[in-house]
Design an enzyme around this catalytic site. Structure first.
Site, mmCIF file in Angstrom:
data_model
loop_
_atom_site.group_PDB
_atom_site.id
_atom_site.type_symbol
_atom_site.label_atom_id
_atom_site.label_comp_id
_atom_site.label_asym_id
_atom_site.label_seq_id
_atom_site.Cartn_x
_atom_site.Cartn_y
_atom_site.Cartn_z
ATOM 1 N N SER A 162 0.859 -1.183 0.000
ATOM 2 C CA SER A 162 0.000 0.000 0.000
ATOM 3 C C SER A 162 0.889 1.226 0.000
ATOM 4 O O SER A 162 2.045 1.175 0.428
ATOM 5 C CB SER A 162 -0.883 0.011 1.260
ATOM 6 O OG SER A 162 -1.570 1.245 1.399
ATOM 7 N N TYR A 192 -2.195 -1.539 9.719
ATOM 8 C CA TYR A 192 -2.156 -1.640 8.262
ATOM 9 C C TYR A 192 -0.827 -1.122 7.721
ATOM 10 O O TYR A 192 -0.151 -1.795 6.943
ATOM 11 C CB TYR A 192 -3.327 -0.850 7.681
ATOM 12 C CG TYR A 192 -3.559 -1.058 6.208
ATOM 13 C CD1 TYR A 192 -4.124 -2.238 5.734
ATOM 14 C CD2 TYR A 192 -3.240 -0.072 5.283
ATOM 15 C CE1 TYR A 192 -4.354 -2.429 4.385
ATOM 16 C CE2 TYR A 192 -3.460 -0.253 3.932
ATOM 17 C CZ TYR A 192 -4.027 -1.440 3.484
ATOM 18 O OH TYR A 192 -4.246 -1.625 2.138
ATOM 19 N N LYS A 216 2.120 -3.331 5.896
ATOM 20 C CA LYS A 216 2.383 -3.042 4.488
ATOM 21 C C LYS A 216 3.812 -2.560 4.255
ATOM 22 O O LYS A 216 4.408 -2.839 3.201
ATOM 23 C CB LYS A 216 1.367 -2.035 3.963
ATOM 24 C CG LYS A 216 -0.069 -2.568 3.925
ATOM 25 C CD LYS A 216 -0.198 -3.840 3.089
ATOM 26 C CE LYS A 216 -1.652 -4.253 2.889
ATOM 27 N NZ LYS A 216 -1.773 -5.458 2.035
#
Length: 271
Positions: free
Chosen positions: A143, A156, A160
């Site tokens: 991401s 997250y 990532k």
């Protein structure tokens, strides 16, 4: 990997979003497909769609957080097609909110899927690709949050960022075996990532433990919302060129430049 016709691709999180969009784009190149997903119904719809369009496609229910599921996925690919050449570790989940409000279960679930999933993909598939001796390519969905962190995205972003590093390691260590690597770092794409809590296991609180993303309009670190199909085509084009980094949004540039400038400025205080 310029000539994709006849190759075999394994895609996790393949029943929807970027995974399915990439499968469609690969199918148009003549690639045989093994889609893995945790949702049986969505997987059945995806494989039926691809088969109706003329692709050779198989579906395997798999939880990428479990090593044994990824091993079974690899076995299924070789049993069906006798090989694999492209492995796309794409499955991912999101838990949102301030870092100090994240529970242990939030961290565990996110790390298990977003990081252990790709690690399992490397553990299981890369040695097989090496033994196969035909080269190959390993793709990863990270991401933009793995390059530049934003608030309310700690689990997250952390996972990532690790996936970006994993792809870089695969690119270096795979080179002697003609195994390339690419890491996709998108800003906002029209997928169901915000609804990923639907598959959250009971041991980590279940679907009712959802923490929705409520910071949508407060910052600019998301970019435009792109169609998943456009991103899937971008992934395939990058695969054919052998690109390591796949950036989806032009607006990514200014934030990467700012981070690079901060790092460069820190050198003034280095020993």
């Amino acid at each position: 990997m310029k000539d994709l016709a006849g190759k075999v691709a394994v895609i996790t999180g393949g029943a929807s979003g970027i995974g399915l969009a990439t499968a469609r784009a690969l199918a148009r190149e003549g690639v045989k497909l093994v889609l893995a997903d945790i949702e049986q119904a969505a997987l059945d719809r995806a494989t039926a769609e691809l088969a109706a369009a003329g692709a050779e496609a198989a579906g395997v229910v798999a939880d990428v957080s479990k090593l044994e599921d990824v091993e079974a996925l690899a076995d299924a690919a070789w049993e069906r097609f006798g090989a694999a050449h492209i492995v796309f570790s794409n499955a991912g989940v999101g838990v949102f909110g301030p870092v100090h409000e994240m529970s242990h279960a939030d961290w565990r679930w996110t790390v298990n899927v977003n990081l252990w999933g790709p690690i399992h993909g490397v553990e299981v598939f890369m040695p097989r690709l090496i033994r196969q001796g035909q080269g190959g390519h390993m793709l990863f969905t990270a991401s933009f949050a793995g390059l530049v962190s934003n608030r309310n995205l700690a689990p997250y972003s952390v996972t990532k960022a690790a996936v970006v590093s994993l792809a870089e390691c695969v690119a270096r260590d795979g080179k002697p075996f003609n195994i390339g690597a690419s890491v996709l770092c998108p800003m906002r794409v029209a997928t169901a990532i915000d609804d990923s809590h639907r598959n959250r296991p009971a041991e980590f609180g279940g679907p009712e433990a959802a923490k929705p993303y409520t910071d949508r309009d407060s910052g600019k670190l998301e970019g435009r919302t792109l169609a998943a199909q456009d991103v899937g085509e971008l992934v395939v084009a990058a695969l054919k060129r052998g690109d390591l980094y796949i950036l989806t949004h032009r607006e990514t540039g200014v934030y990467l430049e700012r981070r690079a400038a901060r790092l460069q400025a820190a050198l003034a205080h280095a020993l």
